[in-house]
Write a protein that holds these residues in place. Structure first.
Motif, PDB file in Angstrom:
ATOM      1  N   SER A   1      19.059  83.861  27.105  1.00  0.00           N
ATOM      2  CA  SER A   1      20.104  84.659  27.939  1.00  0.00           C
ATOM      3  C   SER A   1      19.289  85.817  28.527  1.00  0.00           C
ATOM      4  O   SER A   1      20.021  85.921  29.457  1.00  0.00           O
ATOM      5  CB  SER A   1      21.019  85.676  26.707  1.00  0.00           C
ATOM      6  OG  SER A   1      21.687  86.014  26.783  1.00  0.00           O
ATOM      7  N   LEU A   2      18.148  86.070  27.721  1.00  0.00           N
ATOM      8  CA  LEU A   2      17.610  86.982  28.595  1.00  0.00           C
ATOM      9  C   LEU A   2      16.740  86.431  29.784  1.00  0.00           C
ATOM     10  O   LEU A   2      17.308  86.804  31.586  1.00  0.00           O
ATOM     11  CB  LEU A   2      16.548  87.089  28.010  1.00  0.00           C
ATOM     12  CG  LEU A   2      15.363  88.466  28.583  1.00  0.00           C
ATOM     13  CD1 LEU A   2      16.425  89.987  28.899  1.00  0.00           C
ATOM     14  CD2 LEU A   2      14.408  88.637  27.920  1.00  0.00           C
ATOM     15  N   ILE A   3      16.057  85.216  29.932  1.00  0.00           N
ATOM     16  CA  ILE A   3      15.665  84.606  31.711  1.00  0.00           C
ATOM     17  C   ILE A   3      17.301  84.242  32.713  1.00  0.00           C
ATOM     18  O   ILE A   3      16.852  84.301  33.180  1.00  0.00           O
ATOM     19  CB  ILE A   3      15.729  82.840  30.830  1.00  0.00           C
ATOM     20  CG1 ILE A   3      14.594  83.283  30.099  1.00  0.00           C
ATOM     21  CG2 ILE A   3      15.106  82.264  32.591  1.00  0.00           C
ATOM     22  CD1 ILE A   3      14.425  81.713  29.872  1.00  0.00           C
TER      23      ILE A   3
ATOM     24  N   TYR B   1      20.344  94.639  29.193  1.00  0.00           N
ATOM     25  CA  TYR B   1      20.577  95.508  28.239  1.00  0.00           C
ATOM     26  C   TYR B   1      20.758  94.752  27.119  1.00  0.00           C
ATOM     27  O   TYR B   1      20.805  95.310  25.717  1.00  0.00           O
ATOM     28  CB  TYR B   1      21.514  96.484  29.184  1.00  0.00           C
ATOM     29  CG  TYR B   1      22.266  97.815  27.810  1.00  0.00           C
ATOM     30  CD1 TYR B   1      21.578  99.289  27.546  1.00  0.00           C
ATOM     31  CD2 TYR B   1      23.200  97.456  27.717  1.00  0.00           C
ATOM     32  CE1 TYR B   1      21.750  99.769  26.416  1.00  0.00           C
ATOM     33  CE2 TYR B   1      23.660  98.453  26.514  1.00  0.00           C
ATOM     34  CZ  TYR B   1      23.201  99.467  25.887  1.00  0.00           C
ATOM     35  OH  TYR B   1      23.775 100.106  25.880  1.00  0.00           O
ATOM     36  N   ARG B   2      22.192  94.257  26.512  1.00  0.00           N
ATOM     37  CA  ARG B   2      22.624  93.576  25.738  1.00  0.00           C
ATOM     38  C   ARG B   2      21.646  92.721  24.683  1.00  0.00           C
ATOM     39  O   ARG B   2      21.122  93.257  23.838  1.00  0.00           O
ATOM     40  CB  ARG B   2      24.097  92.364  25.847  1.00  0.00           C
ATOM     41  CG  ARG B   2      24.911  93.128  26.776  1.00  0.00           C
ATOM     42  CD  ARG B   2      25.897  92.310  27.380  1.00  0.00           C
ATOM     43  NE  ARG B   2      26.506  91.038  25.887  1.00  0.00           N
ATOM     44  CZ  ARG B   2      27.444  91.518  24.969  1.00  0.00           C
ATOM     45  NH1 ARG B   2      27.723  92.757  25.237  1.00  0.00           N
ATOM     46  NH2 ARG B   2      27.262  91.057  23.456  1.00  0.00           N
ATOM     47  N   VAL B   3      21.019  92.467  25.230  1.00  0.00           N
ATOM     48  CA  VAL B   3      19.740  91.515  24.474  1.00  0.00           C
ATOM     49  C   VAL B   3      18.532  92.549  24.035  1.00  0.00           C
ATOM     50  O   VAL B   3      18.368  92.117  23.070  1.00  0.00           O
ATOM     51  CB  VAL B   3      19.127  90.453  25.262  1.00  0.00           C
ATOM     52  CG1 VAL B   3      17.674  89.558  24.688  1.00  0.00           C
ATOM     53  CG2 VAL B   3      19.761  89.577  26.178  1.00  0.00           C
ATOM     54  N   ILE B   4      17.955  93.259  24.446  1.00  0.00           N
ATOM     55  CA  ILE B   4      17.097  94.386  24.353  1.00  0.00           C
ATOM     56  C   ILE B   4      17.486  95.353  23.325  1.00  0.00           C
ATOM     57  O   ILE B   4      16.303  96.007  22.974  1.00  0.00           O
ATOM     58  CB  ILE B   4      16.397  94.634  25.822  1.00  0.00           C
ATOM     59  CG1 ILE B   4      15.576  93.370  26.467  1.00  0.00           C
ATOM     60  CG2 ILE B   4      15.127  95.543  25.113  1.00  0.00           C
ATOM     61  CD1 ILE B   4      14.727  93.888  27.690  1.00  0.00           C
ATOM     62  N   VAL B   5      18.365  95.992  24.460  1.00  0.00           N
ATOM     63  CA  VAL B   5      18.823  97.714  23.786  1.00  0.00           C
ATOM     64  C   VAL B   5      20.211  97.328  22.744  1.00  0.00           C
ATOM     65  O   VAL B   5      19.653  97.643  21.491  1.00  0.00           O
ATOM     66  CB  VAL B   5      19.636  98.525  25.024  1.00  0.00           C
ATOM     67  CG1 VAL B   5      19.631  99.397  23.591  1.00  0.00           C
ATOM     68  CG2 VAL B   5      18.451  98.412  25.658  1.00  0.00           C
ATOM     69  N   LYS B   6      21.048  96.150  22.431  1.00  0.00           N
ATOM     70  CA  LYS B   6      22.308  96.171  21.838  1.00  0.00           C
ATOM     71  C   LYS B   6      21.830  94.928  20.754  1.00  0.00           C
ATOM     72  O   LYS B   6      22.155  95.054  19.975  1.00  0.00           O
ATOM     73  CB  LYS B   6      22.721  96.281  22.671  1.00  0.00           C
ATOM     74  CG  LYS B   6      23.834  96.964  23.628  1.00  0.00           C
ATOM     75  CD  LYS B   6      25.144  97.035  23.349  1.00  0.00           C
ATOM     76  CE  LYS B   6      26.270  96.892  22.942  1.00  0.00           C
ATOM     77  NZ  LYS B   6      27.411  96.767  23.459  1.00  0.00           N
ATOM     78  N   LYS B   7      20.739  94.004  21.330  1.00  0.00           N
ATOM     79  CA  LYS B   7      20.450  93.096  20.464  1.00  0.00           C
ATOM     80  C   LYS B   7      21.705  92.349  19.857  1.00  0.00           C
ATOM     81  O   LYS B   7      21.277  91.709  18.938  1.00  0.00           O
ATOM     82  CB  LYS B   7      19.503  92.768  19.402  1.00  0.00           C
ATOM     83  CG  LYS B   7      18.243  94.216  19.388  1.00  0.00           C
ATOM     84  CD  LYS B   7      17.381  94.365  18.642  1.00  0.00           C
ATOM     85  CE  LYS B   7      15.984  94.901  18.870  1.00  0.00           C
ATOM     86  NZ  LYS B   7      15.221  94.652  20.007  1.00  0.00           N
ATOM     87  N   SER B   8      22.691  91.616  21.384  1.00  0.00           N
ATOM     88  CA  SER B   8      23.251  90.830  20.856  1.00  0.00           C
ATOM     89  C   SER B   8      23.633  90.214  22.041  1.00  0.00           C
ATOM     90  O   SER B   8      24.819  89.645  21.587  1.00  0.00           O
ATOM     91  CB  SER B   8      24.737  92.004  20.899  1.00  0.00           C
ATOM     92  OG  SER B   8      25.215  92.750  22.273  1.00  0.00           O
ATOM     93  N   ALA B   9      23.069  89.729  22.481  1.00  0.00           N
ATOM     94  CA  ALA B   9      23.118  88.526  23.115  1.00  0.00           C
ATOM     95  C   ALA B   9      23.535  87.575  22.530  1.00  0.00           C
ATOM     96  O   ALA B   9      24.420  86.641  23.504  1.00  0.00           O
ATOM     97  CB  ALA B   9      21.857  88.263  24.212  1.00  0.00           C
ATOM     98  N   ILE B  10      23.445  87.043  21.928  1.00  0.00           N
ATOM     99  CA  ILE B  10      24.453  85.932  21.163  1.00  0.00           C
ATOM    100  C   ILE B  10      24.802  86.163  20.088  1.00  0.00           C
ATOM    101  O   ILE B  10      25.714  85.109  18.747  1.00  0.00           O
ATOM    102  CB  ILE B  10      23.425  84.192  20.415  1.00  0.00           C
ATOM    103  CG1 ILE B  10      22.888  85.170  19.489  1.00  0.00           C
ATOM    104  CG2 ILE B  10      21.708  84.120  21.394  1.00  0.00           C
ATOM    105  CD1 ILE B  10      21.711  84.237  18.642  1.00  0.00           C
TER     106      ILE B  10
END
Length: 205
Positions: A182-184, A90-99
């Protein structure tokens, strides 16, 4: 005592080195939040290991071997890994805040490390199998404590190295690569949840 610590360290590597949920949580925290956060996950996992060590040494391993106890651990482990995996995606795809270091993961990394390890049937099997079997050769309390010290040192150093690798990767690689990592890691959490569910389904149902 040095021999006991060395033996514990070698045994501890068999616990820490195989890739598992803690591995990917440490890497993910290192990439997104830095080394300090990864070390907190590491410390939380070792705290859970201390609980397992205490339970086994005082003779309460039967609690963990009880069908109801195994079922509860199975369900909690599946739920926790699924939650962590879905949150990461969710953070990577939706919020785009993984890093984005300015917006750290919700929840304490220390608690995450503890909960992942304490509900992991893989950890339970290791402690009840490998460590409990090793206790045959170390019967006195001092030796057992030294053995756990070696195991804890191995886990702390191994995961600290992974956390350092993740935090350095944030500076060395492109943001898109780190987002992919992060997604992996999040997908691997879901994979472990699925594997855990499958094994539990076969065992319990």
């Amino acid at each position: 005592m040095f021999n006991v610590l060395a033996a514990g360290f070698i045994i501890g590597l068999t616990h820490a080195m195989p890739p598992g949920p803690i591995t990917f949580e440490v890497l993910k925290r290192g990439v997104s939040e830095g080394l300090a956060s990864a070390l907190k996950v590491d410390a939380g996992a070792v705290a859970a290991d201390a609980v397992f060590f205490t339970l086994i040494v005082v003779g309460l391993s039967q609690v963990l071997s009880h069908p109801a106890g195994r079922l509860a651990m199975w369900l909690c482990g599946c739920a926790l890994l699924t939650l962590l995996g879905l949150r990461g995606i969710y953070r990577v795809i939706v919020k785009k805040s993984a890093i984005n270091v300015e917006k750290p993961h919700s929840g304490s990394p220390l608690a995450s490390g503890f909960l992942i390890c304490i509900t992991s049937p893989f950890a339970i099997v290791w402690w009840m199998g490998v460590f409990a079997g090793t206790m045959v050769f170390y019967s006195d309390v001092v030796s057992l404590v030294g053995l756990f010290g070696g195991i804890a040192a191995a886990c702390l150093l191994w995961y600290a190295g992974l956390g350092l690798l993740g935090s350095l990767g944030k500076k060395m690689f492109k943001p898109s690569w780190l987002t992919l990592l992060s997604l992996i890691c999040s997908i691997m959490m879901l994979a472990f949840a699925a594997l855990l569910f499958y094994r539990g389904y076969i065992a319990f149902l």
